[in-house]
Design an enzyme around this catalytic site. Structure first.
Site, PDB file in Angstrom:
ATOM      1  N   SER A  49       0.901  -1.097  -0.012  1.00 59.04           N
ATOM      2  CA  SER A  49      -0.072   0.037  -0.081  1.00 59.04           C
ATOM      3  C   SER A  49       0.903   1.145   0.018  1.00 59.04           C
ATOM      4  O   SER A  49       1.722   1.489  -1.025  1.00 59.04           O
ATOM      5  CB  SER A  49      -1.062  -0.105   1.234  1.00 59.04           C
ATOM      6  OG  SER A  49      -2.016   0.943   1.243  1.00 59.04           O
ATOM      7  N   HIS A 102      -2.570  -1.039  -3.528  1.00 59.52           N
ATOM      8  CA  HIS A 102      -3.845  -0.241  -3.198  1.00 59.52           C
ATOM      9  C   HIS A 102      -3.769   1.113  -4.135  1.00 59.52           C
ATOM     10  O   HIS A 102      -3.159   1.979  -3.910  1.00 59.52           O
ATOM     11  CB  HIS A 102      -4.021   0.277  -1.783  1.00 59.52           C
ATOM     12  CG  HIS A 102      -4.295  -0.815  -0.977  1.00 59.52           C
ATOM     13  ND1 HIS A 102      -3.942  -0.870   0.468  1.00 59.52           N
ATOM     14  CD2 HIS A 102      -4.851  -2.001  -1.106  1.00 59.52           C
ATOM     15  CE1 HIS A 102      -4.416  -1.998   1.130  1.00 59.52           C
ATOM     16  NE2 HIS A 102      -4.851  -2.738   0.135  1.00 59.52           N
ATOM     17  N   ASP A 138      -4.750  -4.750   5.494  1.00 62.33           N
ATOM     18  CA  ASP A 138      -5.051  -5.375   4.368  1.00 62.33           C
ATOM     19  C   ASP A 138      -3.762  -6.509   4.164  1.00 62.33           C
ATOM     20  O   ASP A 138      -2.642  -6.066   4.196  1.00 62.33           O
ATOM     21  CB  ASP A 138      -5.336  -4.793   3.291  1.00 62.33           C
ATOM     22  CG  ASP A 138      -5.842  -5.502   2.283  1.00 62.33           C
ATOM     23  OD1 ASP A 138      -6.605  -6.638   2.316  1.00 62.33           O
ATOM     24  OD2 ASP A 138      -5.684  -5.212   0.945  1.00 62.33           O
TER      25      ASP A 138
END
Length: 348
Positions: free
Chosen positions: A21, A48, A139
């Site tokens: 991310s 992401h 995540d």
């Protein structure tokens, strides 16, 4: 009973899944530079990016090592290539092919890391190497747990080496990680692991059916768990709680999935939008009162002072709402706060 046939491809290829991310572009590029074009593994990358345009395949391809492209639904998995999750699509790894879906967001992200890791682990078992890099919140932790549970190997970037330490810290806290390394150390290890491991020998599990059966499994688990007094921030539906090792997750019938930490951040965003709507309504009320105050000054029945008082009242009521938005909010993982200007900007 239908018998699943193992394809030769599944026996011969290894799968590397990489999730990142905030700060992930530089980390991914550093790893790819160290991977040879002859690598006998397919590499899958989810970063992401939300629905924003992504030039990541171009950036990776111009490094001159492995070829890279945004994944295409149904294309064949091949060694020596990097498949990048395209904007606003989950990328999953099925038996011999790549699948894309605009299914429900997981952990407020699409593409999300967990679906890619989970599908690879359930299809290719011990032939999978999972890598978690820099990023906020967690995540990828649940997906890495699945990789480990199916016999795969797990690698996590050293949190002290990461722009965003939360994702690596969460993975280390909730998964029995095999390796914790700085980014420059990851590529040499991947090359070594792929060379040393025999796919046929590495297989352990991983013959679980994917696709529809995964969805059925999720639904079955959903119906067995009692709903909690928390609703889905995305759709407002009832949520069920589940435990994946030490990780707590919440899911709804639509398919939105959250870890507890990301649920907390999602709740803040929902509250923020509601408070902003209230502030807008008060501002519009004040503006209406200002217009009517000016009109009253021209001789209307209601005195200008009454309109002015109502206008001032509306302005005054925005102050506590503004304070609610701008204050700092505690984030239980101890790795930061959630507040204005710091709310999950990497999970767009």
């Amino acid at each position: 009973m239908e018998i699943m046939m193992r394809s030769p491809l599944r026996e011969q290829i290894q799968i590397i899944v990489i999730g990142a991310s905030a700060g992930g572009v530089d980390a991914i590029r550093t790893i790819v530079v160290g991977l040879p074009a002859t690598l006998s593994a397919a590499v899958f990358v989810t970063l992401h990016i939300g629905s924003h345009k992504s030039d990541l395949p171009w950036l990776l391809g111009r490094l001159g090592t492995m070829s890279a492209s945004h994944a295409v639904h149904g294309e064949e998995i091949r060694a020596g290539h990097i498949f990048v999750a395209p904007p606003d699509h989950h990328m999953t790894v099925e038996s011999g092919k790549v699948c894309l879906t605009k299914g429900p967001r997981e952990n407020m992200a699409r593409p999300a890391i967990d679906p890619m890791f989970r599908s690879a682990a359930r299809t290719y078992g011990a032939n999978v190497i999972g890598v978690i890099l820099t990023g906020g919140l967690n995540d990828g932790t649940a997906g890495l747990y699945e990789v480990k549970a199916q016999g795969g190997l797990t690698i996590v970037q050293d949190p002290s080496d990461a722009v965003g330490a939360s994702m690596p810290k969460s993975a280390i806290a909730n998964v029995a990680v095999d390796y914790v390394l700085t980014v420059p150390e990851i590529a040499p290890l991947l090359v070594q692991l792929v060379a040393e491991r025999s796919p046929a020998e590495a297989r352990k599990g991983g013959d679980q059916a994917t696709g529809d059966s995964q969805e059925k499994g999720m639904t079955a688990q959903f119906t067995l768990n009692h709903p909690v007094a928390v609703t889905c921030p995305d759709c407002g539906g009832a949520l069920r709680r589940s435990e994946l090792g030490s990780l707590t997750q919440f899911s709804c019938h639509i398919g939105h999935v959250y870890t507890a930490e990301i649920m907390l951040a999602a709740q803040f965003l929902t509250m923020e939008r509601s408070v902003e709507q209230a502030m807008r309504s008060l501002s519009e009320r004040a503006e209406l009162c200002r217009i009517m105050m000016e009109k009253a000054q021209e001789g209307e029945a209601i005195s200008p002072a009454r309109w002015q008082d109502a206008m001032s009242e509306a302005f005054d009521q925005t102050a506590p709402l503004r304070e609610l938005l701008t204050r700092e909010w505690i984030h239980p993982d101890g790795d930061g706060i959630v507040g204005q200007g710091s709310v999950i900007t990497d999970l767009a």
